[in-house]
Design an enzyme around this catalytic site. Sequence first.
Site, PDB file in Angstrom:
ATOM      1  N   ALA A 129     -21.294 -39.063  -6.000  1.00 30.31           N
ATOM      2  CA  ALA A 129     -22.724 -39.129  -6.303  1.00 30.31           C
ATOM      3  C   ALA A 129     -22.906 -38.599  -7.723  1.00 30.31           C
ATOM      4  O   ALA A 129     -22.062 -37.840  -8.215  1.00 30.31           O
ATOM      5  CB  ALA A 129     -23.495 -38.269  -5.312  1.00 30.31           C
ATOM      6  N   GLY A 147     -18.883 -38.873  -2.888  1.00 31.50           N
ATOM      7  CA  GLY A 147     -19.570 -40.087  -2.441  1.00 31.50           C
ATOM      8  C   GLY A 147     -18.738 -41.352  -2.620  1.00 31.50           C
ATOM      9  O   GLY A 147     -18.971 -42.344  -1.933  1.00 31.50           O
ATOM     10  N   GLU A 171     -16.589 -41.404   0.335  1.00 29.38           N
ATOM     11  CA  GLU A 171     -17.486 -41.656   1.471  1.00 29.38           C
ATOM     12  C   GLU A 171     -17.883 -43.135   1.530  1.00 29.38           C
ATOM     13  O   GLU A 171     -18.017 -43.712   2.600  1.00 29.38           O
ATOM     14  CB  GLU A 171     -18.717 -40.748   1.366  1.00 29.38           C
ATOM     15  CG  GLU A 171     -18.323 -39.280   1.558  1.00 29.38           C
ATOM     16  CD  GLU A 171     -19.460 -38.315   1.274  1.00 29.38           C
ATOM     17  OE1 GLU A 171     -19.852 -38.189   0.095  1.00 29.38           O
ATOM     18  OE2 GLU A 171     -19.964 -37.701   2.223  1.00 29.38           O
ATOM     19  N   GLU A 181     -16.796 -31.697  -2.745  1.00 32.21           N
ATOM     20  CA  GLU A 181     -18.163 -31.160  -2.782  1.00 32.21           C
ATOM     21  C   GLU A 181     -18.227 -29.653  -2.625  1.00 32.21           C
ATOM     22  O   GLU A 181     -19.093 -29.000  -3.222  1.00 32.21           O
ATOM     23  CB  GLU A 181     -19.026 -31.827  -1.701  1.00 32.21           C
ATOM     24  CG  GLU A 181     -19.464 -33.250  -2.041  1.00 32.21           C
ATOM     25  CD  GLU A 181     -18.515 -34.327  -1.533  1.00 32.21           C
ATOM     26  OE1 GLU A 181     -17.331 -33.996  -1.258  1.00 32.21           O
ATOM     27  OE2 GLU A 181     -18.939 -35.488  -1.413  1.00 32.21           O
TER      28      GLU A 181
HETATM   29  N1  CAA Z   1     -21.479 -37.553 -11.561  1.00 31.88           N
HETATM   30  C1  CAA Z   1     -21.945 -37.675 -12.823  1.00 31.88           C
HETATM   31  N2  CAA Z   1     -21.139 -37.923 -13.880  1.00 31.88           N
HETATM   32  C2  CAA Z   1     -19.822 -38.041 -13.635  1.00 31.88           C
HETATM   33  C3  CAA Z   1     -19.280 -37.898 -12.344  1.00 31.88           C
HETATM   34  C4  CAA Z   1     -20.180 -37.657 -11.286  1.00 31.88           C
HETATM   35  N3  CAA Z   1     -19.776 -37.567 -10.005  1.00 31.88           N
HETATM   36  N4  CAA Z   1     -17.936 -38.048 -12.417  1.00 31.88           N
HETATM   37  C5  CAA Z   1     -17.653 -38.274 -13.719  1.00 31.88           C
HETATM   38  N5  CAA Z   1     -18.785 -38.280 -14.452  1.00 31.88           N
HETATM   39  C6  CAA Z   1     -18.939 -38.476 -15.891  1.00 31.88           C
HETATM   40  C7  CAA Z   1     -18.482 -37.234 -16.660  1.00 31.88           C
HETATM   41  O1  CAA Z   1     -19.508 -36.271 -16.685  1.00 31.88           O
HETATM   42  C8  CAA Z   1     -18.184 -37.834 -18.015  1.00 31.88           C
HETATM   43  O2  CAA Z   1     -19.403 -38.057 -18.677  1.00 31.88           O
HETATM   44  P1  CAA Z   1     -19.551 -37.549 -20.227  1.00 31.88           P
HETATM   45  O3  CAA Z   1     -18.587 -38.440 -20.972  1.00 31.88           O
HETATM   46  O4  CAA Z   1     -20.993 -37.834 -20.513  1.00 31.88           O
HETATM   47  O5  CAA Z   1     -19.169 -36.113 -20.251  1.00 31.88           O
HETATM   48  C9  CAA Z   1     -17.634 -39.235 -17.660  1.00 31.88           C
HETATM   49  O6  CAA Z   1     -18.080 -39.515 -16.333  1.00 31.88           O
HETATM   50  C10 CAA Z   1     -16.109 -39.293 -17.662  1.00 31.88           C
HETATM   51  O7  CAA Z   1     -15.626 -38.283 -16.789  1.00 31.88           O
HETATM   52  P2  CAA Z   1     -14.649 -37.076 -17.273  1.00 31.88           P
HETATM   53  O8  CAA Z   1     -14.742 -36.874 -18.744  1.00 31.88           O
HETATM   54  O9  CAA Z   1     -14.917 -35.906 -16.389  1.00 31.88           O
HETATM   55  O10 CAA Z   1     -13.229 -37.743 -16.930  1.00 31.88           O
HETATM   56  P3  CAA Z   1     -11.872 -36.958 -16.602  1.00 31.88           P
HETATM   57  O11 CAA Z   1     -10.807 -37.978 -16.625  1.00 31.88           O
HETATM   58  O12 CAA Z   1     -11.720 -35.748 -17.460  1.00 31.88           O
HETATM   59  O13 CAA Z   1     -12.067 -36.440 -15.086  1.00 31.88           O
HETATM   60  C11 CAA Z   1     -12.708 -36.635 -12.785  1.00 31.88           C
HETATM   61  C12 CAA Z   1     -12.193 -37.360 -14.037  1.00 31.88           C
HETATM   62  C13 CAA Z   1     -11.623 -35.674 -12.266  1.00 31.88           C
HETATM   63  C14 CAA Z   1     -12.997 -37.713 -11.738  1.00 31.88           C
HETATM   64  C15 CAA Z   1     -13.994 -35.839 -13.137  1.00 31.88           C
HETATM   65  O14 CAA Z   1     -14.888 -36.716 -13.783  1.00 31.88           O
HETATM   66  C16 CAA Z   1     -14.701 -35.255 -11.945  1.00 31.88           C
HETATM   67  O15 CAA Z   1     -14.275 -34.252 -11.417  1.00 31.88           O
HETATM   68  N6  CAA Z   1     -15.829 -35.884 -11.512  1.00 31.88           N
HETATM   69  C17 CAA Z   1     -16.633 -35.356 -10.440  1.00 31.88           C
HETATM   70  C18 CAA Z   1     -15.999 -35.581  -9.087  1.00 31.88           C
HETATM   71  C19 CAA Z   1     -16.856 -34.966  -8.012  1.00 31.88           C
HETATM   72  O16 CAA Z   1     -17.020 -33.767  -7.922  1.00 31.88           O
HETATM   73  N7  CAA Z   1     -17.433 -35.826  -7.129  1.00 31.88           N
HETATM   74  C20 CAA Z   1     -18.296 -35.400  -6.071  1.00 31.88           C
HETATM   75  C21 CAA Z   1     -19.743 -35.515  -6.517  1.00 31.88           C
HETATM   76  S1  CAA Z   1     -20.864 -34.757  -5.381  1.00 31.88           S
HETATM   77  C22 CAA Z   1     -21.128 -35.893  -4.155  1.00 31.88           C
HETATM   78  O17 CAA Z   1     -20.542 -36.957  -4.131  1.00 31.88           O
HETATM   79  C23 CAA Z   1     -22.174 -35.468  -3.164  1.00 31.88           C
HETATM   80  C24 CAA Z   1     -22.328 -36.268  -1.950  1.00 31.88           C
HETATM   81  O18 CAA Z   1     -21.487 -36.287  -1.074  1.00 31.88           O
HETATM   82  C25 CAA Z   1     -23.598 -36.940  -1.698  1.00 31.88           C
END
Ligand code: CAA
Length: 253
Positions: free
Chosen positions: A64, A110, A113, A133
Site C-alpha cells: 500500500a 499489500g 496480499e 507491516e
Molecule cells: N509506498 C510508497 N512509496 C513506496 C513504497 C510504498 N509501499 N515502496 C516503495 N516506494 C517508493 C519509495 O519511497 C521510492 O520513492 P522515492 O524515489 O520518491 O524516494 C521509490 O518507490 C523506489 O523505492 P526505493 O528507493 O525504496 O527502492 P529500494 O530498491 O531502495 O527498496 C523496497 C525497495 C525494499 C521494496 C523498499 O522500497 C521498501 O521497503 N518499500 C516498502 C515496502 C513495505 O513496507 N510495504 C508495506 C506497505 S504497508 C501496507 O501494505 C499496508 C497494508 O497491508 C494495507
Amino acid sequence: MTHINTLIESSLAIVKIERESYLNALNKDVIEELSSELQVLENNQNIRVVIIVGSGQKAFVAGADIKEFSGYSVEEGEALSKKGQDNLFNKIENFKKPIIAAINGYALGGGLELALCCHMRVASENAKMGLPECSLGIIPGYGGTQRLVRTVGLTHATEMILTSKIIDANFAEKIGLINAKTTQEDLLQVAKNLAKGCIKNSPKSLESAIKCINKNFDKNGLTFEQKEFGKLFGTKEFKEGVSAFLEKRKPNY
Ligand code: CAA
C-alpha cells in the site's frame, strides 16, 4: 486509466499495474482503476482468465502507498483496510474466472496480499515476498493475516508476519506460497501455461469451483483485521514507523 494497462490475447487478459517509479505501490487511484478494470473483464464473456503483473523489472507491487496513509487517523486506517478489502481484494478472491498473479519482483505488504487473493501465483527468480507491516507500526490490512495463514500454514505465516521476514522465490516455492518459479524472461509464459490449463475447462465449472474453494474460509477474520489495522493508526509507533520509512532511516521502537 493511467495506472492500468490491459493486453487482451484471445480469451486471456494480462493486466499490468503501471506505477513503476513507486514500485507499483497501491494508492487509491491504482486500487480504483484495478477494481473497475476487473469489473469490465468479469463482464466480458470472451475473457476466460486474467493475469496480473507489475510494470518494470523490479516490483510486482511494493505494498500500500505508505506516503498516502502516513497521516491517517484510526477511523481512516480502518476505512482504508475495509474499502480495499471490499472493493478489490475480496472481489479478486471471489472473481468468477481464475486470476493468476505473475510476481515479477517485490511483492511486499499489500503487494503480497494482492497476490494472495489471486487464485494462483507464479514468481520470477528475483521476486522477494513478505508482509513487513509490523516494522511500520501497523499490521497487514488487506487480508494478509488471514490469507497467508490459509496459504502457507500457521508456522510460516506467523514467522513471516511477526518478524517481517522477506523471502525469496525458492523459499516461497518450498512453503507452497507460489505454484511455480521461473526466470523473469519466462514469467508471463509460465503464467500463460497455467491459464491455458484453465481455459480448456468449462467456465461454469471454474466459477463454481472457485466459489466452493472459497467456502473453506471464514470471512470474520477479515473484519477483525480491519478493526485492528485501524486501531494501530492511533499509536506513536505507527507515526514512528511510517516517518522512519519516509525519512529513509530505521524506526526506533
Ligand atoms: N509506498 C510508497 N512509496 C513506496 C513504497 C510504498 N509501499 N515502496 C516503495 N516506494 C517508493 C519509495 O519511497 C521510492 O520513492 P522515492 O524515489 O520518491 O524516494 C521509490 O518507490 C523506489 O523505492 P526505493 O528507493 O525504496 O527502492 P529500494 O530498491 O531502495 O527498496 C523496497 C525497495 C525494499 C521494496 C523498499 O522500497 C521498501 O521497503 N518499500 C516498502 C515496502 C513495505 O513496507 N510495504 C508495506 C506497505 S504497508 C501496507 O501494505 C499496508 C497494508 O497491508 C494495507
